[in-house]
Design a protein around this motif. Structure first.
Motif, short mmCIF file in Angstrom:
data_model
loop_
_atom_site.label_atom_id
_atom_site.label_comp_id
_atom_site.label_asym_id
_atom_site.label_seq_id
_atom_site.Cartn_x
_atom_site.Cartn_y
_atom_site.Cartn_z
N SER A 1 0.90 -1.04 0.05
CA SER A 1 0.06 -0.15 0.11
C SER A 1 0.80 1.22 0.08
O SER A 1 1.90 1.18 0.46
CB SER A 1 -1.02 -0.07 1.30
OG SER A 1 -0.16 0.27 2.59
N ASP B 1 0.30 4.09 1.48
CA ASP B 1 0.09 4.53 2.77
C ASP B 1 1.12 4.00 3.59
O ASP B 1 0.83 2.68 3.94
CB ASP B 1 -1.18 4.47 3.22
CG ASP B 1 -1.36 4.83 4.55
OD1 ASP B 1 -0.54 5.52 5.27
OD2 ASP B 1 -2.48 4.86 5.20
N GLY B 2 2.12 4.69 4.40
CA GLY B 2 3.14 4.07 4.96
C GLY B 2 2.30 3.27 6.51
O GLY B 2 2.90 2.47 7.06
N GLY B 3 1.36 3.93 7.03
CA GLY B 3 0.84 3.57 8.28
C GLY B 3 2.00 3.93 9.29
O GLY B 3 2.67 4.87 9.00
N ARG C 1 4.08 -2.44 5.37
CA ARG C 1 3.10 -1.63 4.16
C ARG C 1 3.09 -2.61 3.07
O ARG C 1 2.14 -2.00 2.17
CB ARG C 1 3.32 -0.12 4.04
CG ARG C 1 4.33 0.12 3.29
CD ARG C 1 4.40 1.69 3.03
NE ARG C 1 5.67 2.25 2.33
CZ ARG C 1 5.99 1.98 1.11
NH1 ARG C 1 5.11 1.71 0.28
NH2 ARG C 1 7.22 2.46 0.68
N PRO D 1 -2.39 -1.85 5.30
CA PRO D 1 -2.60 -0.36 5.92
C PRO D 1 -3.28 0.42 5.06
O PRO D 1 -3.87 1.53 5.73
CB PRO D 1 -1.20 -0.04 6.25
CG PRO D 1 -0.38 -1.07 6.28
CD PRO D 1 -0.84 -2.14 5.25
#
Ligand code: SAM
Length: 295
Positions: free
Chosen positions: A240, A242-244, A250, A281
């Protein structure tokens, strides 16, 4: 220091991707009658109880295997693998699969790489396992000791792999699945696989790596891009954007030297399906590209 225990993570989205890829390579190896060998350098304990406290603590399998199992219309090869996992029940195999009478099991169960391979071995095929963690090794030993096709070593997987090259059976796969609890693992993995491939240039080599915010995967891809193997070097990632949270995985990646014919297309189909079915994430994407083209 060995602190990683796969029981906390078994069946997560990374396992889905990695183990489906393993299943694809094994299915391909089984197409010819000639025996094959698999060398699993970081074996873990063999199989996992998803009803255990460990698995419940992270709940990671709920975002991976549980969603994949319930998902609609998976690609055919993934369906085969999911059916295999759903049918995996060590309780019905008892001592043969190392079930201990005094342990409490809840289930469902998830096969790790040693038992995914074991189920695919034919009479003359061989599986070599290495594991360093004392307790994981002891559990794995108890689980595989009754099978003559399996050879287990309490040995460093990097040094052990290079030491056993080339294998006596010259068709096969090396799976390297480190825990990356120390950052030196990235470099050790790249060096060991490069040396091993130099001694066995026709083998298939598959290295797993996590995609985190630290960027160590960039160097790993660069060093694999310098391995000019005739069968090519493939990179597949499910991640993903988005790194979270910091330190949280991720994405998941695989580097494969000499992948089987059409493995890239099959894995891409599976990865695209996992990207929309499993929970990462953030919104996830699958990508496959050749770092070195096959000749
Ligand atoms: C990610 S887990 C393996 C999971 C397993 N391959 C699977 O797919 O089911 C990594 C394992 O490597 C072991 N390990 C860590 N460093 C090692 C080393 N240098 N040599 C061999 N095993 C090692 C850990 O104890 C851990 O059990």
């Amino acid at each position: 220091m060995l602190s990683y225990l796969h029981g906390f993570h078994a069946g997560n989205f990374a396992d889905m991707h990695k183990h489906a890829a393993l299943w694809l390579v094994l299915s391909h190896l089984r197409k010819k009658k000639k025996p094959f060998c698999v060398i699993d350098t970081h074996a873990g304990s063999g199989w996992y109880d998803l009803g255990s406290e460990q698995a419940a603590k992270t709940g990671e399998w709920k975002d991976g295997y549980a969603l994949a199992k319930a998902g609609a219309n998976p690609p055919e090869m993934l369906q085969q693998y999911l059916d295999h996992v759903a049918g995996f029940d060590p309780m019905t195999r008892g001592r043969d699969y190392g079930v201990r009478e005094d342990d409490e099991y809840r289930g469902p169960f998830y096969p790790g790489s040693p038992f995914i391979v074991r189920e695919m071995l034919r009479e003359d095929d061989q599986l070599v396992l290495m594991e360093l963690h004392p307790r994981e090794f002891e559990t794995l030993h108890h689980r595989v000791k009754r099978d003559d096709r399996i050879h287990l070593h309490k040995r460093d997987g990097y040094e052990g792999l290079v030491g056993m090259m080339p294998p006596a059976i010259r068709r096969g796969l090396v799976l390297m699945d480190p825990s990356y609890d120390v950052k030196q693992d990235y470099q050790k993995a790249a060096i060991a696989i490069r040396h091993a491939w130099g001694k066995w240039p026709t083998g298939t080599f598959m290295l797993w790596y996590p995609i985190l915010e630290d960027g160590f995967d960039v160097d790993l891809r660069r060093s694999f891009g310098a391995i000019r193997s005739a069968g090519g070097v493939l990179c597949a990632e499910l991640a993903s954007r988005d790194g979270g949270a910091k330190g949280r995985m991720r994405g998941t990646g695989l580097l494969v030297i000499n992948p089987p014919w059409q493995f890239d297309q099959q894995l891409d189909e599976i990865g695209n399906w996992l990207a929309k079915t499993c929970k990462l994430p953030g919104p996830a994407k699958h990508s496959v590209h050749w770092l070195v083209a096959a000749e």
